[in-house]
Design an enzyme around this catalytic site. Sequence first.
Site, PDB file in Angstrom:
ATOM      1  N   GLU A 112       0.869  -1.180   0.000  1.00 21.25           N
ATOM      2  CA  GLU A 112       0.000   0.000   0.000  1.00 21.25           C
ATOM      3  C   GLU A 112       0.908   1.232   0.000  1.00 21.25           C
ATOM      4  O   GLU A 112       0.977   1.984   0.958  1.00 21.25           O
ATOM      5  CB  GLU A 112      -0.975  -0.018   1.191  1.00 21.25           C
ATOM      6  CG  GLU A 112      -0.325  -0.305   2.506  1.00 21.25           C
ATOM      7  CD  GLU A 112      -1.311  -0.374   3.667  1.00 21.25           C
ATOM      8  OE1 GLU A 112      -2.474  -0.748   3.476  1.00 21.25           O
ATOM      9  OE2 GLU A 112      -0.875  -0.061   4.782  1.00 21.25           O
ATOM     10  N   TYR A 119       9.195  18.272   8.355  1.00 21.67           N
ATOM     11  CA  TYR A 119      10.255  17.286   8.628  1.00 21.67           C
ATOM     12  C   TYR A 119      11.648  17.820   8.319  1.00 21.67           C
ATOM     13  O   TYR A 119      12.608  17.049   8.380  1.00 21.67           O
ATOM     14  CB  TYR A 119      10.079  16.032   7.771  1.00 21.67           C
ATOM     15  CG  TYR A 119       8.707  15.428   7.715  1.00 21.67           C
ATOM     16  CD1 TYR A 119       8.095  14.898   8.858  1.00 21.67           C
ATOM     17  CD2 TYR A 119       8.019  15.330   6.507  1.00 21.67           C
ATOM     18  CE1 TYR A 119       6.851  14.296   8.784  1.00 21.67           C
ATOM     19  CE2 TYR A 119       6.773  14.738   6.434  1.00 21.67           C
ATOM     20  CZ  TYR A 119       6.188  14.227   7.571  1.00 21.67           C
ATOM     21  OH  TYR A 119       4.960  13.637   7.490  1.00 21.67           O
ATOM     22  N   ARG A 147       3.983   7.229  -1.636  1.00 17.58           N
ATOM     23  CA  ARG A 147       5.085   8.091  -2.071  1.00 17.58           C
ATOM     24  C   ARG A 147       5.776   7.623  -3.363  1.00 17.58           C
ATOM     25  O   ARG A 147       5.964   8.406  -4.288  1.00 17.58           O
ATOM     26  CB  ARG A 147       6.123   8.150  -0.949  1.00 17.58           C
ATOM     27  CG  ARG A 147       7.228   9.165  -1.156  1.00 17.58           C
ATOM     28  CD  ARG A 147       8.302   9.022  -0.062  1.00 17.58           C
ATOM     29  NE  ARG A 147       7.708   8.843   1.236  1.00 17.58           N
ATOM     30  CZ  ARG A 147       7.338   9.823   2.059  1.00 17.58           C
ATOM     31  NH1 ARG A 147       7.555  11.073   1.703  1.00 17.58           N
ATOM     32  NH2 ARG A 147       6.805   9.558   3.220  1.00 17.58           N
ATOM     33  N   CYS A 171       2.882  33.628   8.113  1.00 25.75           N
ATOM     34  CA  CYS A 171       3.509  34.267   9.269  1.00 25.75           C
ATOM     35  C   CYS A 171       4.045  33.207  10.205  1.00 25.75           C
ATOM     36  O   CYS A 171       3.623  33.091  11.363  1.00 25.75           O
ATOM     37  CB  CYS A 171       2.489  35.159   9.977  1.00 25.75           C
ATOM     38  SG  CYS A 171       1.912  36.466   8.898  1.00 25.75           S
ATOM     39  N   GLU A 172       4.890  32.385   9.663  1.00 25.50           N
ATOM     40  CA  GLU A 172       5.554  31.301  10.401  1.00 25.50           C
ATOM     41  C   GLU A 172       6.951  31.233   9.819  1.00 25.50           C
ATOM     42  O   GLU A 172       7.096  31.046   8.606  1.00 25.50           O
ATOM     43  CB  GLU A 172       4.857  29.952  10.132  1.00 25.50           C
ATOM     44  CG  GLU A 172       3.566  29.731  10.855  1.00 25.50           C
ATOM     45  CD  GLU A 172       3.765  29.507  12.350  1.00 25.50           C
ATOM     46  OE1 GLU A 172       4.891  29.158  12.771  1.00 25.50           O
ATOM     47  OE2 GLU A 172       2.784  29.699  13.086  1.00 25.50           O
TER      48      GLU A 172
HETATM   49  C1  LIG Z   1       0.983   6.605   4.920  1.00 25.99           C
HETATM   50  C2  LIG Z   1       0.664   5.166   4.814  1.00 25.99           C
HETATM   51  C3  LIG Z   1       0.979   4.442   3.659  1.00 25.99           C
HETATM   52  C4  LIG Z   1       1.730   5.040   2.515  1.00 25.99           C
HETATM   53  O1  LIG Z   1       3.013   5.405   2.872  1.00 25.99           O
HETATM   54  P1  LIG Z   1       4.073   5.894   1.767  1.00 25.99           P
HETATM   55  O2  LIG Z   1       5.249   6.306   2.585  1.00 25.99           O
HETATM   56  O3  LIG Z   1       3.436   7.020   1.055  1.00 25.99           O
HETATM   57  O4  LIG Z   1       4.348   4.735   0.881  1.00 25.99           O
HETATM   58  C5  LIG Z   1       0.578   3.137   3.596  1.00 25.99           C
HETATM   59  N1  LIG Z   1      -0.072   2.549   4.606  1.00 25.99           N
HETATM   60  C6  LIG Z   1      -0.387   3.200   5.729  1.00 25.99           C
HETATM   61  C7  LIG Z   1      -1.112   2.490   6.804  1.00 25.99           C
HETATM   62  C8  LIG Z   1      -0.016   4.522   5.888  1.00 25.99           C
HETATM   63  O5  LIG Z   1      -0.311   5.164   7.011  1.00 25.99           O
END
Ligand SMILES: *Cc1c(COP(=O)(O)O)cnc(C)c1O
Length: 421
Positions: free
Chosen positions: A272, A314, A275, A341-342
């Site tokens: 899943e 980050y 990124r 304003c940060e």
């Molecule tokens: C954020 C998240 C992802 C995706 O993470 P990436 O770093 O974008 O690959 C997948 N699963 C869960 C449970 C997440 O919280």
Amino acid sequence: MATKNLPFSKEQIENIIETHPTPFHIYDEKAIRENARRFKKAFAWNEGFKEYYAIKAAPNPYLMKVLREEGFGIDCSSVAELELAKHVGMSGDEIMLTSNDTPAHEFQLAKDLGAVINLDDISHIDFVEKNVGLPETICMRYNPGDLKEGNLIIGHPEDAKYGFTHKQMIEGYRILKEKGVKHFGIHTMVASNELAPDYFIETAEILFKLIVEVYEKTGIKIEFANLGGGIGIPYKPEETAVDLEYVSAGIENLYNKMIVGNGLAPLKIFFELGRSITGPYGYLVSKVRHIKNTYKSFVGLDACMVNLMRPALYGAYHHITALGKENNAATEKYDVTGSLCENNDKFAIGRMLPELEANDIVVIHDAGAHGHSMGFNYNGKLKSAELLLRENGDVVEIRRAETIEDYFTTLDFDGLVDFTV
Ligand SMILES: *Cc1c(COP(=O)(O)O)cnc(C)c1O
């Protein structure tokens, strides 16, 4: 100066800006599709392999439609994300719900859509049973604790709020089997933006080991292993992308030894990822508003952290290209800022860039995941439009920019008249 490539020319962007003023996000459909195909091909050895795109990374139904056409499912963790899946026409095992601290109505919507529900806690077994009834298929999220080192974004697994302990996993499968659940999955995710390929092979090993143990202790044959998200991308020009073929070969090797070897095949492999699927193929395009010289030199953009929070949140690096100045020497040291304003509203601090001036177009790279979606409206800043660069070169607006009316839509100004102070 280290460089990163762009899928468009300065002239193309100037043309786009005529109808779509900066700032905006633009995604490269061709590159997204090519990357999706490469990923699927790398895991073609595994029957049933599926990537569930973590929609929080870029929750745009048009992007999801493209990815669905490439065979991807969707990973949701909120009602809104499930609704988005519904709008794209997705249902059943195309949807995975991996959420935490989940409200009953979210479980209900997931169940109504036939989504695969991934439980975050052992107490959710009773919660789901009582509130919506247990579905036939259930997945559980494993937190390996000190078996695995985390990384900066998620932290140490023991400190992370996610998942079941080892003992709870075994107990959970036992309870679910007793309650009549028929099909089982297992999930873990303990890192984010990880570039070391062996990390993902080790994660598979931890899950495969547990799959064998679950079978020995409960007789349950787990049908799918969701290895989570977290594959990193080379934000810095000198970094290298995760070698997917290497990761796949390492996982296949373990699969043959541990899953096939123990008579537990077939086991479907899921990811899943967010990124690595869209991150490198999205760009934030912005114009220089002002150059300011005080104790430092500042480049003030028309974009701000509303459009891309990662650097402020980050300290993340995002590469910046000044269009048309790619070949100029990076002689100037700038803080590249937005207008909040940060003082942490900076895309880069002390970045060496060519000399810039007002109206220069700058492109901020790798904004295609956790970019637009993370934005907020602090300081009354509005979220920008999202554009899609189609394979044939056409540009489609896949989300309009917010307007001031959108910003005020939750307020009732008429009520002010009768509100006496
Ligand atoms: C954020 C998240 C992802 C995706 O993470 P990436 O770093 O974008 O690959 C997948 N699963 C869960 C449970 C997440 O919280």
